[in-house]
Design a protein around this motif. Structure first.
Motif, PDB file in Angstrom:
ATOM      1  N   CYS A 129      38.736  46.707  34.227  1.00 10.99           N
ATOM      2  CA  CYS A 129      39.792  46.179  35.331  1.00 10.99           C
ATOM      3  C   CYS A 129      40.012  44.771  35.140  1.00 10.99           C
ATOM      4  N   ALA A 130      41.101  44.335  34.459  1.00  9.05           N
ATOM      5  CA  ALA A 130      41.409  42.998  34.296  1.00  9.05           C
ATOM      6  C   ALA A 130      42.637  42.458  35.218  1.00  9.05           C
ATOM      7  N   ALA A 131      42.415  41.373  36.068  1.00  8.97           N
ATOM      8  CA  ALA A 131      43.094  40.848  36.868  1.00  8.97           C
ATOM      9  C   ALA A 131      43.904  39.645  36.023  1.00  8.97           C
ATOM     10  N   SER A 132      45.357  39.622  36.208  1.00 12.85           N
ATOM     11  CA  SER A 132      46.052  38.441  35.797  1.00 12.85           C
ATOM     12  C   SER A 132      47.210  38.071  36.768  1.00 12.85           C
ATOM     13  N   GLY A 133      47.615  36.797  36.633  1.00 12.03           N
ATOM     14  CA  GLY A 133      48.651  36.298  37.290  1.00 12.03           C
ATOM     15  C   GLY A 133      48.453  35.003  38.035  1.00 12.03           C
ATOM     16  N   LEU A 134      49.183  34.824  38.898  1.00 14.89           N
ATOM     17  CA  LEU A 134      48.820  33.448  39.992  1.00 14.89           C
ATOM     18  C   LEU A 134      47.578  33.652  40.571  1.00 14.89           C
ATOM     19  N   ILE A 135      46.508  33.286  40.115  1.00 18.33           N
ATOM     20  CA  ILE A 135      45.116  33.539  40.649  1.00 18.33           C
ATOM     21  C   ILE A 135      44.577  32.161  40.899  1.00 18.33           C
ATOM     22  N   PHE A 136      43.999  31.914  42.170  1.00 21.67           N
ATOM     23  CA  PHE A 136      43.171  30.533  42.281  1.00 21.67           C
ATOM     24  C   PHE A 136      41.622  30.939  41.771  1.00 21.67           C
ATOM     25  N   SER A 137      41.398  32.138  42.507  1.00 18.06           N
ATOM     26  CA  SER A 137      39.924  32.684  42.147  1.00 18.06           C
ATOM     27  C   SER A 137      39.852  34.302  42.761  1.00 18.06           C
ATOM     28  N   VAL A 138      38.969  34.962  42.285  1.00 16.23           N
ATOM     29  CA  VAL A 138      38.783  36.315  42.529  1.00 16.23           C
ATOM     30  C   VAL A 138      37.566  36.364  43.252  1.00 16.23           C
ATOM     31  N   ASN A 139      37.497  36.930  44.595  1.00 13.54           N
ATOM     32  CA  ASN A 139      36.270  37.226  45.430  1.00 13.54           C
ATOM     33  C   ASN A 139      35.789  38.320  45.178  1.00 13.54           C
ATOM     34  N   TYR A 177      40.183  53.714  41.093  1.00 18.99           N
ATOM     35  CA  TYR A 177      41.100  52.803  41.451  1.00 18.99           C
ATOM     36  C   TYR A 177      40.217  51.469  41.388  1.00 18.99           C
ATOM     37  N   CYS A 178      40.800  50.320  40.980  1.00 17.49           N
ATOM     38  CA  CYS A 178      40.115  48.899  40.911  1.00 17.49           C
ATOM     39  C   CYS A 178      40.836  48.041  42.250  1.00 17.49           C
ATOM     40  N   ASN A 179      39.876  47.241  42.679  1.00 16.70           N
ATOM     41  CA  ASN A 179      40.459  46.733  43.967  1.00 16.70           C
ATOM     42  C   ASN A 179      40.007  45.332  43.692  1.00 16.70           C
ATOM     43  N   ALA A 180      40.661  44.215  44.042  1.00 18.62           N
ATOM     44  CA  ALA A 180      40.278  42.686  44.052  1.00 18.62           C
ATOM     45  C   ALA A 180      40.741  42.022  45.135  1.00 18.62           C
ATOM     46  N   GLU A 181      39.945  41.151  45.905  1.00 15.19           N
ATOM     47  CA  GLU A 181      40.356  40.370  46.698  1.00 15.19           C
ATOM     48  C   GLU A 181      40.755  38.959  46.115  1.00 15.19           C
ATOM     49  N   VAL A 182      41.823  38.593  45.917  1.00 11.87           N
ATOM     50  CA  VAL A 182      42.173  37.314  45.192  1.00 11.87           C
ATOM     51  C   VAL A 182      42.839  36.298  46.169  1.00 11.87           C
ATOM     52  N   ALA A 183      42.236  35.233  45.713  1.00 13.59           N
ATOM     53  CA  ALA A 183      42.381  33.767  46.577  1.00 13.59           C
ATOM     54  C   ALA A 183      43.616  33.113  45.939  1.00 13.59           C
ATOM     55  N   HIS A 184      44.460  32.699  46.639  1.00  9.92           N
ATOM     56  CA  HIS A 184      45.858  31.923  46.365  1.00  9.92           C
ATOM     57  C   HIS A 184      45.670  30.483  46.949  1.00  9.92           C
ATOM     58  N   TYR A 185      45.955  29.550  46.253  1.00 10.41           N
ATOM     59  CA  TYR A 185      46.306  28.365  46.806  1.00 10.41           C
ATOM     60  C   TYR A 185      47.576  27.627  46.626  1.00 10.41           C
ATOM     61  N   SER A 186      48.227  27.225  47.493  1.00  6.10           N
ATOM     62  CA  SER A 186      49.657  26.800  47.268  1.00  6.10           C
ATOM     63  C   SER A 186      49.702  25.606  48.163  1.00  6.10           C
TER      64      SER A 186
END
Length: 123
Positions: A22-32, A94-103
């Protein structure tokens, strides 16, 4: 903003193995934390395995010793190695990810889900 793309499901005989990615892509600051859940027909979705950004892991009792979760932080990718598969492992995973965003000065996290991949184990 973020997509989780899963691969690796399929049909396998009991006792066989599969590897899910499972690969995460997009506007990612970090993946927890990242993890894998599964849902069998007529049952609730359940946690299979989880892994922290530091590599700490946890497993459902039913898969301990058979499944292994790992991740590649540089690729924002999580893997699930499924060994000694049983018919009762049949489910959509199902894959799950907690993604951190920084704006600007605003930091927040959001949970994302993959579309699911079917794992079918024939007995």
């Amino acid at each position: 903003q973020v997509q989780l793309v899963e691969s690796g499901g399929g049909l396998v005989q009991a006792g066989g193995s599969l590897r899910l990615s499972c690969a995460a892509s997009g506007l990612i600051f970090s993946v927890n934390g990242m993890g894998w859940y599964r849902q069998a027909p007529g049952k609730q979705r359940e946690l299979v395995a989880g892994i922290t950004s530091g590599g700490g892991t946890k497993y459902a009792e039913s898969v301990k010793g058979r499944f292994t979760i790992s991740r590649d932080n540089a690729k924002n990718t999580v893997y699930l190695q499924l060994n000694s598969l049983k018919a009762e492992d049949t489910a959509v995973y199902y894959c799950n990810a907690e993604v951190a965003h920084y704006s600007g000065s605003y930091y927040y996290t959001h949970d994302y889900w993959g579309q699911g991949t079917q794992v079918t184990v024939s007995s």
